[in-house]
Design an enzyme around this catalytic site. Sequence first.
Site, PDB file in Angstrom:
ATOM      1  N   PHE A 137       0.856  -1.192   0.000  1.00  0.00           N
ATOM      2  CA  PHE A 137       0.000   0.000   0.000  1.00  0.00           C
ATOM      3  C   PHE A 137       0.886   1.234   0.000  1.00  0.00           C
ATOM      4  CE2 PHE A 137      -2.371   3.509   1.789  1.00  0.00           C
ATOM      5  CZ  PHE A 137      -3.508   3.473   1.004  1.00  0.00           C
ATOM      6  N   ASP A 222       9.137   2.379   1.844  1.00  0.00           N
ATOM      7  CA  ASP A 222       7.980   3.158   2.273  1.00  0.00           C
ATOM      8  C   ASP A 222       7.787   2.899   3.763  1.00  0.00           C
ATOM      9  OD1 ASP A 222       5.583   4.259   2.904  1.00  0.00           O
ATOM     10  OD2 ASP A 222       4.464   3.395   1.231  1.00  0.00           O
ATOM     11  N   LYS A 256       2.927   9.326   8.744  1.00  0.00           N
ATOM     12  CA  LYS A 256       2.002   9.082   9.852  1.00  0.00           C
ATOM     13  C   LYS A 256       2.442   9.583  11.239  1.00  0.00           C
ATOM     14  CE  LYS A 256      -0.958   5.705   7.724  1.00  0.00           C
ATOM     15  NZ  LYS A 256      -0.592   4.967   6.522  1.00  0.00           N
TER      16      LYS A 256
END
Length: 401
Positions: A137, A222, A256
């Site tokens: 993702f 990522d 995040k």
Amino acid sequence: MNNSTVAADNPDSYPLMPTYGQPPVQFVRGSGTELFDRDGNRYLDFLCGLAVTSLGHAHPAVAEAIHEQARTLLHVSNLYETVPGLEVAETIDRLQGGGGQVFFCNSGAESLEGAIKLARRNGGHGKHVVVSALKSFHGRTLATLHATGQVEKHETFQPLPEGFRHVPYNDFEALEASIDPSCAAVLLEVVQGEGGVNVGDGEYFKKVRELCDERQMLLMFDEVQTGFARTGEWFAWQHHFESEGAVRPDVVTMAKALGNGFPIGAIWAKREVAAAFQPGDHATTYGGQPLATSAARAVLRVMESLDAPSLARAAGEELMGKLLAVPNVLDTRGLGLLIAAEIDTETVGMTGPEIALACLEVGLVVNGISPTAIRLAPPLTVSSEEIDEAMTKLSSVLGGN
Ligand SMILES: *Cc1c(COP(=O)(O)O)cnc(C)c1O
């Protein structure tokens, strides 16, 4: 009780687009691991807004930094320098092991968009393909959606930007076989978060690093979900490479947890890679503005003072152990405090998402990550008492008492 609209009350006049289905609860306040809804019910937040609020809700140092900066300087554009951004970039570079530069943006997807552009700029004409993994993702913009290795999410949005290729995760031979001279970069999560908390193999990553060196491709990790101590190292790649000294990724994306809820993302790249970007190649109006970077600066200061990776390691080990003692939990996987629990859903009579909803009803926030598993990502500051209380709630849902 307030008069705001809740989806469940007013499905026909609800003002938000139906991209998330019906929100089952309206939260109004949080503190540490606790959340409170509009009726005053208390919840334990073992999801952290998807691994975002790693220091807990309403952290006083972060709240104070935002308050102070809002009264001092909000925005001047990236044509000028501001103080907190420089400090955060220096800290990120130090935590990556040094030798790199940082670009700030506003979200995870934007950090991936920028990294994809950097890979293309670095690769040059004809060397532009980004190879990523199935079940990965990487975001919801058109390019990051195509980088995301979930073909079922692509179909309704075709045509997507070209230049992406997907291979099975953790399968070196498959990756090697897919590489040709058009490949500019390999993009991987060290732990696949949205794809089900799948932990990649150290040997795999080391071979991928060698392959990238051989074929002049960038290795891009990522770390939007795994970054900033969530897995028990500052960045998850450090589980696999730290002992090797110089063996490192070329590019790392993050977001995040960096703002503990304040929107901010960043790309870190080795200096020689970052140098591929010339003035005018990439930009953002808001990325790196002082309010976001002052929040991030406070987050990083608190995380460093707490030695956040050691908190994640200790609490992660405790939580994994206690999960295995919950009835009908078959297995756990994950790293640090990014954990999935496989559940005997046949015996329990609910799917992963249904279990998550039932947990919410007893005051525990988790999410259903697959038909048979739930994901837990509590704050790094979670206490033993809170873990025990959460396990009692989970046991009541899974049929233990
Ligand atoms: C959440 C996530 C993203 C996307 O971040 P947004 O801020 O939602 O755009 C990208 N990559 C990974 C690994 C993520 O977990």
